[in-house]
Design a protein around this motif. Structure first.
Motif, mmCIF file in Angstrom:
data_model
loop_
_atom_site.group_PDB
_atom_site.id
_atom_site.type_symbol
_atom_site.label_atom_id
_atom_site.label_comp_id
_atom_site.label_asym_id
_atom_site.label_seq_id
_atom_site.Cartn_x
_atom_site.Cartn_y
_atom_site.Cartn_z
ATOM 1 N N UNK A 130 0.808 -1.222 0.000
ATOM 2 C CA UNK A 130 0.000 0.000 0.000
ATOM 3 C C UNK A 130 0.843 1.275 0.000
ATOM 4 N N UNK A 131 2.159 1.139 0.197
ATOM 5 C CA UNK A 131 3.051 2.299 0.279
ATOM 6 C C UNK A 131 2.581 3.247 1.383
ATOM 7 N N UNK A 132 2.471 2.699 2.574
ATOM 8 C CA UNK A 132 1.915 3.449 3.709
ATOM 9 C C UNK A 132 2.664 4.754 3.979
ATOM 10 N N UNK A 133 3.975 4.747 3.799
ATOM 11 C CA UNK A 133 4.760 5.933 4.127
ATOM 12 C C UNK A 133 4.415 7.128 3.254
ATOM 13 N N UNK A 134 3.791 6.888 2.107
ATOM 14 C CA UNK A 134 3.467 7.979 1.184
ATOM 15 C C UNK A 134 2.118 8.615 1.494
ATOM 16 N N UNK A 135 1.342 8.019 2.412
ATOM 17 C CA UNK A 135 -0.003 8.523 2.712
ATOM 18 C C UNK A 135 -0.170 8.634 4.224
ATOM 19 N N UNK A 136 -0.452 9.837 4.704
ATOM 20 C CA UNK A 136 -0.506 10.072 6.141
ATOM 21 C C UNK A 136 -1.534 9.182 6.835
ATOM 22 N N UNK A 137 -2.718 9.017 6.223
ATOM 23 C CA UNK A 137 -3.760 8.247 6.886
ATOM 24 C C UNK A 137 -3.357 6.780 6.984
ATOM 25 N N UNK A 138 -2.712 6.242 5.944
ATOM 26 C CA UNK A 138 -2.272 4.847 5.997
ATOM 27 C C UNK A 138 -1.107 4.679 6.960
ATOM 28 N N UNK A 139 -0.225 5.658 7.009
ATOM 29 C CA UNK A 139 0.885 5.614 7.954
ATOM 30 C C UNK A 139 0.363 5.624 9.393
ATOM 31 N N UNK A 140 -0.641 6.463 9.648
ATOM 32 C CA UNK A 140 -1.231 6.530 10.982
ATOM 33 C C UNK A 140 -1.977 5.247 11.322
ATOM 34 N N UNK A 141 -2.669 4.695 10.316
ATOM 35 C CA UNK A 141 -3.380 3.440 10.555
ATOM 36 C C UNK A 141 -2.396 2.305 10.831
ATOM 37 N N UNK A 142 -1.282 2.298 10.132
ATOM 38 C CA UNK A 142 -0.252 1.292 10.390
ATOM 39 C C UNK A 142 0.193 1.353 11.854
ATOM 40 N N UNK A 143 0.454 2.564 12.350
ATOM 41 C CA UNK A 143 0.872 2.715 13.741
ATOM 42 C C UNK A 143 -0.226 2.255 14.697
ATOM 43 N N UNK A 144 -1.484 2.525 14.335
ATOM 44 C CA UNK A 144 -2.599 2.135 15.192
ATOM 45 C C UNK A 144 -2.733 0.622 15.275
ATOM 46 N N UNK A 145 -2.636 -0.053 14.144
ATOM 47 C CA UNK A 145 -2.813 -1.505 14.157
ATOM 48 C C UNK A 145 -1.616 -2.188 14.813
ATOM 49 N N UNK A 146 -0.425 -1.643 14.661
ATOM 50 C CA UNK A 146 0.723 -2.214 15.356
ATOM 51 C C UNK A 146 0.606 -2.022 16.865
ATOM 52 N N UNK A 147 0.019 -0.920 17.295
ATOM 53 C CA UNK A 147 -0.224 -0.719 18.720
ATOM 54 C C UNK A 147 -1.219 -1.766 19.224
ATOM 55 N N UNK A 148 -2.264 -2.007 18.429
ATOM 56 C CA UNK A 148 -3.249 -3.025 18.815
ATOM 57 C C UNK A 148 -2.600 -4.392 18.942
ATOM 58 N N UNK A 149 -1.701 -4.733 18.017
ATOM 59 C CA UNK A 149 -1.005 -6.016 18.074
ATOM 60 C C UNK A 149 -0.103 -6.080 19.303
ATOM 61 N N UNK A 150 0.586 -4.982 19.593
ATOM 62 C CA UNK A 150 1.516 -4.965 20.725
ATOM 63 C C UNK A 150 0.797 -5.125 22.064
ATOM 64 N N UNK A 151 -0.471 -4.706 22.118
ATOM 65 C CA UNK A 151 -1.237 -4.777 23.377
ATOM 66 C C UNK A 151 -2.496 -5.620 23.203
ATOM 67 N N UNK A 152 -2.361 -6.641 22.397
ATOM 68 C CA UNK A 152 -3.512 -7.461 21.982
ATOM 69 C C UNK A 152 -4.241 -8.074 23.179
ATOM 70 N N UNK A 153 -3.512 -8.702 24.070
ATOM 71 C CA UNK A 153 -4.157 -9.355 25.213
ATOM 72 C C UNK A 153 -4.708 -8.330 26.200
ATOM 73 N N UNK A 154 -3.936 -7.301 26.478
ATOM 74 C CA UNK A 154 -4.378 -6.313 27.473
ATOM 75 C C UNK A 154 -5.639 -5.588 27.026
ATOM 76 N N UNK A 155 -5.771 -5.344 25.725
ATOM 77 C CA UNK A 155 -6.962 -4.679 25.202
ATOM 78 C C UNK A 155 -8.136 -5.657 25.006
#
Length: 298
Positions: free
Chosen positions: A179-204
């Motif tokens: 998707x070339x996330x780095x070229x699109x702010x919304x995709x870059x932000x969504x990437x960070x959001x989903x990685x945060x969800x993965x990092x705290x998957x059990x706690x959330x």
């Protein structure tokens, strides 16, 4: 009364404060869920305050602050104060209403206010049984695409667990490269959001599924129980390696949800025409509307 100094940044440690408030005052729009707030905190810089049994949330995106209607008991004085604070910020849409019951109340309490519907943030809610069974002629095209996927792709379905989270991260990196996330702010932000969800998957307390094609993850979905009768799908991603894989992850998610989930909230289309068409094609049972108030309407 409430002042800006009373607000503090949202952190993961605030989870129980939000969860306890939502047990008393269930939320139906995903933007108010703690998972969305904490996962997108890097983008929206959420803050909250608690007062007189209510929770008040604000966000600041690109330096523009917006408030939301208080979550708690009906408190006209507090509502007016939050509206007053919203009137002090420079923002085209400084006040959002994400609770349908607040709209009904405002039409009696403040009929002088002009309320504007925000179609881009309206959320699509489906019958779980429709997504799982794809019944009747309305879903004929989707069934055909799913049948083609099943015919041409050798796939398996797995739950997301601690054992395969690293595989999920690898898949998401592949998806972002495609998707070339780095070229699109919304995709870059969504990437960070989903990685945060993965990092705290059990706690959330999140759940998820992956569809594997030839042994590698080709699609994933992350979701949670939003209310006793509604599941909320936060993220759904797929690679183009096998046509119809989005149809597969969608139907498998619905089939794996408990029968107590009558509905599935699949969030908004954020105003993207292609996404709106895709979500409409699945025939939502109803929409969760979002509203805003302009400064000149105060």
């Amino acid at each position: 009364m409430l002042d800006l100094d009373d607000f503090k940044p949202v952190t993961l440690d605030d989870q129980e404060i939000f969860r306890e408030q939502y047990r008393q005052y269930p939320q139906v729009h995903s933007d108010n869920t703690f998972t969305n707030i904490v996962c997108w905190n890097h983008y929206a810089h959420y803050q909250y305050a608690t007062l007189r049994g209510s929770l008040v949330i604000l966000s600041t995106i690109d330096g523009k602050t917006a408030f939301r209607d208080p979550i708690g008991p009906r408190d006209p004085e507090l509502f007016d104060r939050v509206l007053e604070l919203a009137g002090e910020v420079e923002q085209k849409r400084p006040f959002y209403i994400l609770n349908p019951s607040t709209i009904a109340w405002l039409r009696e309490y403040r009929p002088d206010l002009t309320l504007h519907p925000d179609r881009d943030d309206a959320e699509y809610v489906y019958l779980r049984s429709d997504l799982a069974d794809l019944p009747g002629k309305d879903y004929l095209s989707i069934r055909r695409q799913l049948n083609r996927f099943n015919k041409h792709c050798t796939s398996t379905v797995e739950a997301i667990t601690a054992a395969n989270l690293e595989e999920v991260r690898t898949f998401l990196n592949r998806w972002c490269l495609w998707k070339n996330c780095d070229a699109q702010e919304i995709l870059s932000s969504e990437r960070d959001a989903v990685f945060y969800a993965i990092a705290h998957f059990q706690r959330l307390e999140l759940s998820g599924l992956v569809v594997k094609v030839d042994g590698e993850i080709g699609a994933m979905a992350i979701y949670e129980q939003m209310t006793p009768d509604t599941a909320l799908v936060h993220y759904e991603k797929g690679l183009p390696d096998c046509e119809g894989i989005y149809k597969a992850i969608n139907v498998e998610t619905a089939r794996h949800l408990p029968e107590s989930c009558t509905y599935v909230n699949r969030e908004s289309d954020i105003g993207l025409p292609g996404l709106r068409e895709a979500k409409t094609r699945y025939h939502p049972h109803h929409m969760i509307d979002a509203w805003y108030i302009k400064p000149e309407d105060f």
